[in-house]
Every structure is written in structure tokens, then in C-alpha cells.
Enzyme design. Sequence first.
Site, PDB file in Angstrom:
ATOM      1  N   LYS A   1      49.633 -31.595  84.571  1.00 43.26           N
ATOM      2  CA  LYS A   1      48.268 -32.016  84.881  1.00 43.26           C
ATOM      3  C   LYS A   1      48.181 -32.364  86.358  1.00 43.26           C
ATOM      4  O   LYS A   1      48.911 -33.224  86.861  1.00 43.26           O
ATOM      5  CB  LYS A   1      47.933 -33.262  84.049  1.00 43.26           C
ATOM      6  CG  LYS A   1      46.715 -33.104  83.177  1.00 43.26           C
ATOM      7  CD  LYS A   1      46.510 -34.340  82.347  1.00 43.26           C
ATOM      8  CE  LYS A   1      45.172 -34.294  81.666  1.00 43.26           C
ATOM      9  NZ  LYS A   1      44.908 -35.511  80.898  1.00 43.26           N
TER      10      LYS A   1
HETATM   11  O1  G3P Z   1      42.873 -37.141  79.184  1.00 40.32           O
HETATM   12  C1  G3P Z   1      41.958 -37.566  80.084  1.00 40.32           C
HETATM   13  C2  G3P Z   1      40.619 -38.047  79.575  1.00 40.32           C
HETATM   14  O2  G3P Z   1      40.362 -37.585  78.306  1.00 40.32           O
HETATM   15  C3  G3P Z   1      40.401 -39.506  79.803  1.00 40.32           C
HETATM   16  O3  G3P Z   1      39.428 -40.063  78.984  1.00 40.32           O
HETATM   17  O4  G3P Z   1      38.426 -42.045  77.892  1.00 40.32           O
HETATM   18  O5  G3P Z   1      39.892 -42.362  79.912  1.00 40.32           O
HETATM   19  O6  G3P Z   1      37.633 -41.360  80.127  1.00 40.32           O
HETATM   20  P1  G3P Z   1      38.817 -41.540  79.266  1.00 40.32           P
END
Ligand code: G3P
Length: 218
Positions: free
Chosen positions: A85
Site C-alpha cells: 500500500k
Molecule cells: O483501509 C483504509 C480505509 O478503509 C480506512 O478507513 O474508517 O479509517 O476511514 P477509515
Amino acid sequence: MALLFLDTANIEEVRQAVAWGVLDGVTTNPTLMMRAGTADLKATTLEIAEIVRGPVSAEVISADAEGMIAEAREILAWSEFVNVKIPCTVEGLKAMREISRWPNGRINATLIFSPTQAYLVAKAGATYASLFVGRMDDAGLDGMEVVRQTREIFDQYGFPCKVLAASIRHTAHVVESLRAGADIITVPFAVLQQMVRSPFTDAGLERFLADWRKVAGS
Ligand code: G3P
């Protein structure tokens, strides 16, 4: 078919979701590693990969292209299931361009908040473009519109880069991502649970079983 990934670094959640038979892969990030209480990126990523036996994302922590490339070289060598990533920054684009030339150069371009960022990572050779739907909504942007526009752009020009709907907060995000043509949706475990549950299913099942007990006399 739209693939379903779990957005977690929690081994128990991965185990449970795999047992349901509907999981295709897993995405992690440094915050999810912190929440899972692990600082061993390699061991955790490999344990997840062994359970899911599908794509697993592990994120770099360097901010410069050189550092990202060095980390990616190591991460990608861990397992054929692992992809790296890389954030969508100028340094990230430089790193993606280089890594995408490698035979094992599987890249999940992350922290994408606009169709122009998605277009650039696709040009730089990313395998997946992770669009942060929930965080866009939080910022007053229309996250789902960015998914729709990115889908349209990738289709129009035949970019092989996959549209990955990330930062999913609730089941409506899942439904709209599916309708918008996302290739992959990565969901937190809580959202996966919401996807399968309905009080009507529970009540309906209870009624069926009660009626059956009446005729069967048990
Ligand atoms: O994997 C990255 C992404 O899905 C992060 O989500 O909930 O931290 O905005 P969030």
C-alpha cells in the site's frame, strides 16, 4: 464479480470472516495494526495471508520514494498474496511507477480522495485505487460520486487499475459501491456483520421453527 475484502488487522476477525466463505482478501493500514495491538507488520500480514489465501495489503511508512521502494521490495517478497500500500503523494507516484515495473509489483494506491488522484495512480501502474469514501463524506465531499466518476474514467480509457471502495462506514456505502461498479469493497468487520443481519430474518426463522414444533409435536 465484485470482490469483498475485510478492512482489519485483527486475526480473529479475519478467521471469522473466512469461515463465512465470502471473503476474498484483506486490507490493513498502520492504524488498523495499532488497533490490533501489533507492531510486527510482517508476522501479522503473513498470518492473515495464510488464513485468507487471497490478496492482503501491507502499508509502507516511509514518506520518500526511495524509502517506499525499499520497503515495497521487502514487503512484496513476503508472500505472493501480499500487495504493498502506497499513499497517493508525489513521492508515492514516483515509487508506484518504479514498483509497477517489477514482476511482483502489486500496488494498492491508498488515501485517494478525487478522480484526478485515481487517474494518476492508474497511470503510475497501481493495481488497486483505494477511494476513501467515508472520509470524503466526513469532509463534506460526495464519496460515492468519486467512485462513480473513477469507474467511468477507468472504463472509458481501459485502465486495468481496480476501483477499491475503502473507508466504508455502513451498509448503504456497500450497496452504493456495488451499484457504482466498484471492483472491490473493503469493509470493517462491524459492517460485514450488519450486511448479513436482519431482525426480519431472525423473527421469520423463529416463527418457522415455532410452527414446525407445533405440527411435529416437539
Ligand atoms: O483501509 C483504509 C480505509 O478503509 C480506512 O478507513 O474508517 O479509517 O476511514 P477509515
